[in-house]
Design an enzyme around this catalytic site. Structure first.
Site, PDB file in Angstrom:
ATOM      1  N   LYS A   1       0.815  -1.224   0.000  1.00 35.79           N
ATOM      2  CA  LYS A   1       0.000   0.000   0.000  1.00 35.79           C
ATOM      3  C   LYS A   1       0.849   1.275   0.000  1.00 35.79           C
ATOM      4  CE  LYS A   1      -4.298  -1.765   1.958  1.00 35.79           C
ATOM      5  NZ  LYS A   1      -5.311  -1.630   2.995  1.00 35.79           N
TER       6      LYS A   1
ATOM      7  N   ASP B   1     -10.209   2.753   1.905  1.00 32.61           N
ATOM      8  CA  ASP B   1     -10.395   2.045   3.185  1.00 32.61           C
ATOM      9  C   ASP B   1     -11.234   2.869   4.167  1.00 32.61           C
ATOM     10  OD1 ASP B   1      -9.156  -0.358   2.603  1.00 32.61           O
ATOM     11  OD2 ASP B   1      -7.193   0.277   3.352  1.00 32.61           O
TER      12      ASP B   1
HETATM   13  P1  NDP Z   1       0.687  -3.494   9.962  1.00 34.19           P
HETATM   14  O1  NDP Z   1       1.558  -4.701   9.958  1.00 34.19           O
HETATM   15  O2  NDP Z   1       1.117  -2.283   9.201  1.00 34.19           O
HETATM   16  O3  NDP Z   1       0.441  -3.010  11.489  1.00 34.19           O
HETATM   17  C1  NDP Z   1       0.179  -3.946  12.467  1.00 34.19           C
HETATM   18  C2  NDP Z   1      -0.160  -3.235  13.783  1.00 34.19           C
HETATM   19  O4  NDP Z   1      -0.603  -4.242  14.696  1.00 34.19           O
HETATM   20  C3  NDP Z   1       0.996  -2.516  14.445  1.00 34.19           C
HETATM   21  O5  NDP Z   1       0.535  -1.336  15.053  1.00 34.19           O
HETATM   22  C4  NDP Z   1       1.460  -3.532  15.531  1.00 34.19           C
HETATM   23  O6  NDP Z   1       2.039  -2.925  16.668  1.00 34.19           O
HETATM   24  C5  NDP Z   1       0.140  -4.128  15.921  1.00 34.19           C
HETATM   25  N1  NDP Z   1       0.215  -5.480  16.486  1.00 34.19           N
HETATM   26  C6  NDP Z   1       0.485  -6.630  15.827  1.00 34.19           C
HETATM   27  N2  NDP Z   1       0.421  -7.684  16.677  1.00 34.19           N
HETATM   28  C7  NDP Z   1       0.107  -7.176  17.904  1.00 34.19           C
HETATM   29  C8  NDP Z   1      -0.106  -7.759  19.185  1.00 34.19           C
HETATM   30  N3  NDP Z   1      -0.017  -9.072  19.382  1.00 34.19           N
HETATM   31  N4  NDP Z   1      -0.445  -6.946  20.216  1.00 34.19           N
HETATM   32  C9  NDP Z   1      -0.553  -5.600  20.028  1.00 34.19           C
HETATM   33  N5  NDP Z   1      -0.357  -4.990  18.833  1.00 34.19           N
HETATM   34  C10 NDP Z   1      -0.032  -5.772  17.783  1.00 34.19           C
HETATM   35  O7  NDP Z   1      -0.752  -4.003   9.470  1.00 34.19           O
HETATM   36  P2  NDP Z   1      -1.886  -3.172   8.723  1.00 34.19           P
HETATM   37  O8  NDP Z   1      -2.020  -1.866   9.405  1.00 34.19           O
HETATM   38  O9  NDP Z   1      -1.660  -3.187   7.265  1.00 34.19           O
HETATM   39  O10 NDP Z   1      -3.182  -4.092   8.983  1.00 34.19           O
HETATM   40  C11 NDP Z   1      -3.707  -4.297  10.289  1.00 34.19           C
HETATM   41  C12 NDP Z   1      -4.888  -5.240  10.210  1.00 34.19           C
HETATM   42  O11 NDP Z   1      -6.004  -4.619   9.562  1.00 34.19           O
HETATM   43  C13 NDP Z   1      -4.598  -6.525   9.433  1.00 34.19           C
HETATM   44  O12 NDP Z   1      -5.112  -7.617  10.154  1.00 34.19           O
HETATM   45  C14 NDP Z   1      -5.354  -6.334   8.130  1.00 34.19           C
HETATM   46  O13 NDP Z   1      -5.779  -7.560   7.579  1.00 34.19           O
HETATM   47  C15 NDP Z   1      -6.546  -5.510   8.595  1.00 34.19           C
HETATM   48  N6  NDP Z   1      -7.171  -4.721   7.525  1.00 34.19           N
HETATM   49  C16 NDP Z   1      -8.488  -4.949   7.242  1.00 34.19           C
HETATM   50  C17 NDP Z   1      -9.119  -4.224   6.271  1.00 34.19           C
HETATM   51  C18 NDP Z   1     -10.566  -4.478   5.998  1.00 34.19           C
HETATM   52  O14 NDP Z   1     -11.078  -4.034   4.954  1.00 34.19           O
HETATM   53  N7  NDP Z   1     -11.277  -5.144   6.884  1.00 34.19           N
HETATM   54  C19 NDP Z   1      -8.421  -3.191   5.473  1.00 34.19           C
HETATM   55  C20 NDP Z   1      -7.045  -3.015   5.867  1.00 34.19           C
HETATM   56  C21 NDP Z   1      -6.454  -3.781   6.847  1.00 34.19           C
HETATM   57  P3  NDP Z   1       3.590  -2.471  16.678  1.00 34.19           P
HETATM   58  O15 NDP Z   1       3.648  -1.159  15.985  1.00 34.19           O
HETATM   59  O16 NDP Z   1       3.911  -2.387  18.127  1.00 34.19           O
HETATM   60  O17 NDP Z   1       4.340  -3.563  15.968  1.00 34.19           O
END
Ligand code: NDP
Length: 290
Positions: A78, A115
């Site tokens: 993205k 989104d």
């Molecule tokens: P990223 O990998 O960019 O970000 C992941 C985030 O999750 C970070 O802030 C990370 O924290 C946090 N995180 C991951 N694991 C944990 C945990 N165990 N405990 C606490 N925090 C955690 O992912 P995206 O932003 O691209 O996507 C996030 C989610 O949204 C995905 O599951 C994706 O599938 C979903 N999504 C759904 C959409 C829809 O249309 N329904 C559209 C877009 C996304 P840290 O910074 O500390 O690592």
């Protein structure tokens, strides 16, 4: 869906669009767009691409000039998609990510981000009466999805968005980039960040099948707060199950996925999808085994 309907044949005029991600085989976008194309009887097709992670820009350049109408873009491309574009919509710029690229016949590549439309549409559908202007909103996570959500909520008039993230520095960076009305909080202070909110949105990948769990203190949010999870596999994540057990209204990530596809379809095929004629949510649920 009319079971007697058959897919229109591919012709010399077939409009092609698709989704690019890596991996992409799990994507529900081909199912959604092709079901709409079939129901509308349009001469179009929607396919999935999994370009090499380090050759995304080369892949996109190959379509310059309109070899295909456009692409939806998912993880991990993205941010790269935004960098490939000549023209960027204000909402894609604010989200610092694009989930939609269109290839114009004059060679222009345009980037957009739908989104936020998906997120707000999902609230409208599953939490009728919810008003983003009504109070502060907490967003868990500081990745691409969270940033897009925060940008859309601020644009929709949310008086304050509290970004709650495990890595505080990332939340601070997003808050700094979006600016007024956005504050950063560490995950261990989530309970105070949930105080007085009108909604809590999980935009982390925690809760996704195979990923870690998120133990958010949802009981600290008011009883009127709407709880939304962007994760849709499983549809009822532990986060949503907890919200339901606490009696909160909930919104699921599948509704967001379906709603973000609507403006993409319009951009690719020039008409609104036939949402009343085919229940793509039901098809997606079946594909998810729910
Ligand atoms: P990223 O990998 O960019 O970000 C992941 C985030 O999750 C970070 O802030 C990370 O924290 C946090 N995180 C991951 N694991 C944990 C945990 N165990 N405990 C606490 N925090 C955690 O992912 P995206 O932003 O691209 O996507 C996030 C989610 O949204 C995905 O599951 C994706 O599938 C979903 N999504 C759904 C959409 C829809 O249309 N329904 C559209 C877009 C996304 P840290 O910074 O500390 O690592």
């Amino acid at each position: 869906m009319n079971p007697a309907r058959t897919k229109p044949p591919i012709t010399g005029r077939t409009l092609v669009a698709g989704v690019a991600g890596h991996p992409v085989r799990h994507s529900l976008s081909p199912l959604i767009h092709n079901a709409w194309l079939e129901a509308a009887g349009l001469d179009g097709v929607y396919v999935a691409f999994a370009p090499d992670a380090d050759r995304f820009a080369v892949f996109v350049e190959a379509f310059r000039g309109g070899a295909i109408r456009g692409l939806n873009v998912t993880v991990p491309f993205k941010e790269a998609a935004l960098a490939c574009a000549d023209v960027v919509s204000p909402r894609a710029e604010m989200a610092a990510a694009a989930n939609l690229l269109t290839f114009e016949s004059d060679g222009t590549i345009a980037a957009d981000n739908t989104d936020g439309i998906g997120l707000l549409g999902a609230f409208e559908a599953q939490a009728p009466g919810f008003d983003p202007k009504a109070g502060p909103i907490a967003v868990l996570g500081a990745g691409g999805a969270a940033r897009g959500a925060v940008a859309a909520l601020i644009a929709a008039g949310a008086p304050q968005v509290r970004i709650v993230n495990r890595t505080l520095a990332k939340a601070e960076a997003v808050a700094g980039a979006i600016g007024r009305g956005v504050v950063a909080c560490p995950l261990h202070a989530a309970a105070s960040a949930f105080d007085g909110v009108s909604a809590v949105i999980n935009a982390t990948s925690a809760g996704l099948a195979g990923e870690g769990m998120l133990d958010a203190p949802l009981e600290a949010a008011p009883g009127t707060a709407v709880v939304m999870d962007m994760v849709y596999k499983p549809l009822e994540t532990p986060f949503l199950a907890k919200a339901r057990a606490l009696g909160r209204r909930t919104v699921d990530g599948l509704e967001m996925l379906v709603r973000q596809a609507v403006p993409s379809f319009e951009a690719f095929y020039g008409v609104a999808p036939p949402t009343a004629q085919v229940d793509v949510r039901a098809l997606a649920l079946k594909a998810l085994g729910q």
